[in-house]
Design a protein around this motif. Structure first.
Motif, short mmCIF file in Angstrom:
data_model
loop_
_atom_site.label_atom_id
_atom_site.label_comp_id
_atom_site.label_asym_id
_atom_site.label_seq_id
_atom_site.Cartn_x
_atom_site.Cartn_y
_atom_site.Cartn_z
N ASN A 68 8.97 -73.05 -69.71
CA ASN A 68 10.29 -73.30 -69.10
C ASN A 68 11.17 -72.06 -69.23
OD1 ASN A 68 9.11 -75.77 -70.46
ND2 ASN A 68 10.58 -76.73 -69.11
N ALA A 69 12.05 -71.89 -68.25
CA ALA A 69 13.00 -70.78 -68.30
C ALA A 69 14.04 -71.04 -69.39
CB ALA A 69 13.68 -70.63 -66.95
N PRO A 70 14.26 -70.08 -70.29
CA PRO A 70 15.26 -70.29 -71.35
C PRO A 70 16.68 -70.30 -70.77
CG PRO A 70 14.38 -68.07 -71.46
CD PRO A 70 13.58 -68.78 -70.41
N THR A 71 17.57 -71.04 -71.45
CA THR A 71 18.98 -71.05 -71.03
C THR A 71 19.74 -70.00 -71.84
OG1 THR A 71 19.52 -72.67 -72.72
CG2 THR A 71 18.85 -73.52 -70.56
N ASP A 72 21.03 -69.85 -71.53
CA ASP A 72 21.87 -68.91 -72.27
C ASP A 72 22.34 -69.48 -73.60
OD1 ASP A 72 21.64 -67.08 -70.23
OD2 ASP A 72 23.41 -67.85 -69.16
N SER A 73 22.11 -70.78 -73.81
CA SER A 73 22.56 -71.43 -75.05
C SER A 73 21.80 -70.88 -76.26
CB SER A 73 22.31 -72.95 -74.93
OG SER A 73 22.31 -73.55 -76.19
N PRO A 74 22.48 -70.78 -77.42
CA PRO A 74 21.76 -70.35 -78.63
C PRO A 74 20.81 -71.42 -79.16
CG PRO A 74 24.04 -70.90 -79.15
CD PRO A 74 23.92 -70.96 -77.67
N ASN A 75 20.86 -72.62 -78.59
CA ASN A 75 19.98 -73.69 -79.06
C ASN A 75 18.52 -73.37 -78.74
OD1 ASN A 75 19.10 -76.21 -80.01
ND2 ASN A 75 19.22 -77.09 -77.96
N GLU A 76 17.64 -73.61 -79.72
CA GLU A 76 16.21 -73.34 -79.53
C GLU A 76 15.37 -74.61 -79.59
OE1 GLU A 76 16.03 -68.90 -81.56
OE2 GLU A 76 15.33 -70.63 -82.70
N LEU A 77 16.01 -75.73 -79.81
CA LEU A 77 15.25 -76.95 -80.11
C LEU A 77 15.41 -77.99 -79.01
CD1 LEU A 77 13.58 -78.34 -82.37
CD2 LEU A 77 15.73 -79.26 -83.25
N TYR A 78 14.29 -78.56 -78.58
CA TYR A 78 14.31 -79.71 -77.65
C TYR A 78 13.84 -80.94 -78.41
CZ TYR A 78 12.85 -82.99 -74.03
OH TYR A 78 12.69 -84.12 -73.28
N VAL A 79 14.66 -81.99 -78.42
CA VAL A 79 14.27 -83.26 -79.05
C VAL A 79 14.52 -84.37 -78.04
CG1 VAL A 79 14.65 -84.86 -80.96
CG2 VAL A 79 14.93 -82.41 -81.33
N ASP A 80 13.48 -85.08 -77.66
CA ASP A 80 13.64 -86.23 -76.76
C ASP A 80 14.41 -87.32 -77.51
OD1 ASP A 80 11.71 -87.47 -74.15
OD2 ASP A 80 13.04 -88.75 -75.33
N ARG A 81 15.49 -87.82 -76.89
CA ARG A 81 16.33 -88.79 -77.58
C ARG A 81 15.59 -90.09 -77.90
NH1 ARG A 81 19.01 -85.82 -74.03
NH2 ARG A 81 21.11 -85.06 -74.44
N ASP A 82 14.57 -90.39 -77.12
CA ASP A 82 13.88 -91.67 -77.31
C ASP A 82 13.08 -91.74 -78.60
OD1 ASP A 82 14.90 -92.59 -74.97
OD2 ASP A 82 13.17 -91.99 -73.77
N ILE A 83 12.88 -90.62 -79.29
CA ILE A 83 12.03 -90.66 -80.48
C ILE A 83 12.82 -90.88 -81.76
CG2 ILE A 83 10.41 -89.07 -79.38
CD1 ILE A 83 11.32 -86.98 -81.47
N ILE A 84 14.16 -90.93 -81.65
CA ILE A 84 14.98 -90.95 -82.87
C ILE A 84 14.63 -92.12 -83.79
CG2 ILE A 84 17.34 -91.35 -83.70
CD1 ILE A 84 16.75 -88.48 -82.95
#
Length: 591
Positions: free
Chosen positions: A377-393
């Motif tokens: 995936n193309a990175p965004t400009d955000s400093p965030n590096e983590l993807y967490v699907d909300r459904d797994i919480i």
């Protein structure tokens, strides 16, 4: 014993119980298939209704939404709970007094029109298919993590199970299976919540622990919510307890989403039909009271689970080297529901505000320097590096808190129970809409019991396949998909049912025009904004909240057209007077 082995045991035992109940409750007539014979005790119906209504979105998705959105995420909780109160007060006893099999039955007879019946059954099928897709996705997620199969295989397993017990037992089998599923899901939700509350705050009651101070560690003595506010603002998020701060949804959007969920709940056909399964109107009222009590147990616990999960998630992952990341993180990374993109090349996980990259993770099949799965995936400009699907919480929460493997397996069984219970009720609505409302009431009035039962079971099979397809190719994460179903229900059924009960002057022309315009506008807006990339153009309201506008359009059009067309026949007006006296009523009847 490993988590996987415990999961096989828990899921295997609960599935065996469900199938045993379904086999013992198998039916041979349409009354048993559509309304469980009309003799379900109110307490059992309350438990079944709670299980029917508390879907994968409630069990898996709601705590995830609250965890990520903070206070603003509570709009889902308020909307769904408020909707149930509306349903219990405004619709359930009156529809039970009317006493037929389905919601299109009510619309067709109340509005003395086959066209109105057809529009209602199309709405029922559409709403139910949209909703059931979210359930199948939830089933796939649970299987993918805990049985180590991919999400699509998990969806296929769920399809087979739900077809078995919904197909052979109809409403009777579904009802008693849902009673067992309620017990499983509520125990599975409460045990880890109590354990985590004890670990973080030393309080065994999650609802109290949620507002207590942290009992140990570097944050000891600080209120949990105060700490979450501080963590959130430090990392660039809005404060956890802020409803409409910077970065949150606009107030009108939150209001519209809450309203759409509320009236959508009151218009959900698979919940309404549950009130036809009790013997009397009093039984319908008692069912509603029991169901609210049973639902409240989970719904008052969900905000606490969300807060505990966010605190543990950030503490265990943020600014931690990937090579030192906990085992649960790497287990979920294998499912594709968590991903890490090391934007600055320092090997440390940074969790910040914003998306880490565009879209959902697409993996290249290669591994990075630290062993992480690489995304394309193309990175965004955000400093965030983590993807967490909300459904797994909810599912990941016990692992994050280092609870024993049997607790983690129990949560998996609970998630499956929640998804399957709602899916089975929705599939029955689809089957009854086609086999009863369309085929029997509109095409072949001479059809035998055997033909109608066979068609009902075939339609459950067809609906399972369609739901499975959308479960594999969902247009959004679980709670969002379900939110769309609520919007469609809000814009179609709620005004038609309320006016049908409380306004004798509502005519068939008004009802048809209202339903078509309400759901038409809502569908048009959702397709534009969800699937065609158009920005929300009506007062900035998101597609999840546009059902509120569709509902208002339905009300206005129905009232305006009814005033311009002849009033309903006198016998229909007498019938409306009759159902507004919600006493008595025998078993649901097949007219």
């Amino acid at each position: 014993m490993s988590i996987q082995m415990w999961t096989y045991i828990m899921v295997g035992v609960t599935f065996a119980v469900y199938m045993g109940i379904a086999w013992a409750s198998r039916v041979r007539d349409t009354k048993g298939f559509y309304v469980a014979g009309g003799g379900v005790p109110p307490l059992a119906n309350g438990m079944a209704t709670a299980a029917d209504w508390m879907s994968a979105a409630s069990f898996l998705g709601m705590a995830g939404l609250i965890s990520f959105y903070g206070y603003a995420g509570c709009m889902y909780l308020m909307g769904w709970t408020g909707g149930y109160v509306l349903l219990a007060l405004l619709l359930a006893p009156y529809l039970r007094k009317f006493g037929k099999f389905t919601v299109p039955d009510f619309v067709g007879d109340r509005y003395y029109s086959g066209t109105a019946r057809l529009v209602a059954l199309i709405c029922a099928v559409f709403v139910s298919l949209t909703y059931v897709a979210g359930q199948m996705r939830g089933v796939g997620i649970v299987f993918s993590r805990f049985l180590e199969v991919d999400v699509n295989t998990g969806v296929f397993i769920g399809m087979a199970i739900v077809f078995f017990y919904a197909g052979i037992g109809g409403m009777k089998g579904i009802t008693w299976t849902q009673v067992a599923q309620y017990v499983v899901l509520i125990v599975a939700f409460l045990i880890p919540a109590v354990a985590i509350s004890m670990k973080i705050t030393g309080t065994p009651v999650p609802q109290l622990g949620f507002g207590s101070v942290i009992s140990s560690g570097p944050d000891a003595g600080i209120y949990l919510l105060e700490k979450l506010d501080q963590i959130g603002t430090d990392l660039g998020f809005s404060a956890y307890t802020s409803a409409f701060g910077a970065g949150s949804k606009p107030m009108i959007d939150v209001f519209c989403i809450t309203m759409a969920l509320m009236v959508g709940t009151a218009g959900l056909p698979h919940v309404i039909v549950r009130f036809y399964t009790v013997p009397t109107v009093r039984g319908a009222r008692l069912s509603a009271v029991y169901a609210i009590l049973f639902i409240a147990v989970l719904y008052t616990t969900a905000p606490a689970v969300a807060a505990f999960a966010r605190y543990n998630l950030i503490n265990s992952l943020n600014d931690v080297a990937y090579t030192q990341a906990p085992t649960w993180f790497k287990n979920w990374e294998k499912t594709g529901l968590i991903a890490w993109l090391d934007k600055n090349g320092d090997g440390i996980v940074q969790f910040r505000k914003g998306d880490a990259f565009d879209g959902k993770p697409a993996f290249s099949g290669e591994f990075g320097r630290d062993g992480q799965r690489m995304v394309i995936n193309a990175p965004t400009d955000s400093p965030n590096e983590l993807y967490v699907d909300r459904d797994i919480i909810v599912l990941a929460n016990p692992e994050i808190a280092n609870l024993p493997p049997w607790v983690i397996a129990l949560v998996a069984a609970g998630g499956l129970a929640a998804a399957l219970s709602t899916a089975s009720g929705l599939l029955l609505v689809i089957a009854s809409s086609i086999s009863h409302d369309f085929y029997y009431r509109m095409v072949n009035r001479q059809a035998s019991e055997k033909q109608r039962l066979l068609l009902g079971r075939i339609m459950i099979g067809v609906a399972v396949c369609i739901a499975g397809y959308f479960g594999i190719n969902p247009p959004g994460f679980v709670a969002q998909v379900v939110a769309l179903a609520f919007g469609l229900a809000a814009s179609s059924f709620f005004p038609t049912l309320v006016l049908g009960i409380f306004w004798k002057r509502a005519s068939r022309e008004g009802a048809i025009a209202g339903m078509v315009s309400g759901i038409g506008f809502t569908m048009f807006y959702i397709v534009q904004t969800k699937f065609m990339g158009v920005a929300p153009w009506f007062m900035g309201i998101s597609p999840e909240g546009i059902g509120s506008v569709g509902m208002i359009i339905n009300f206005v059009v129905t009232i305006a057209v009814s005033h311009m067309t002849p009033p309903p026949p006198q016998d229909v007006q007498d019938m409306v007077e009759s159902i507004r006296i919600p006493r008595g009523a025998g078993a649901a009847i097949d007219h």
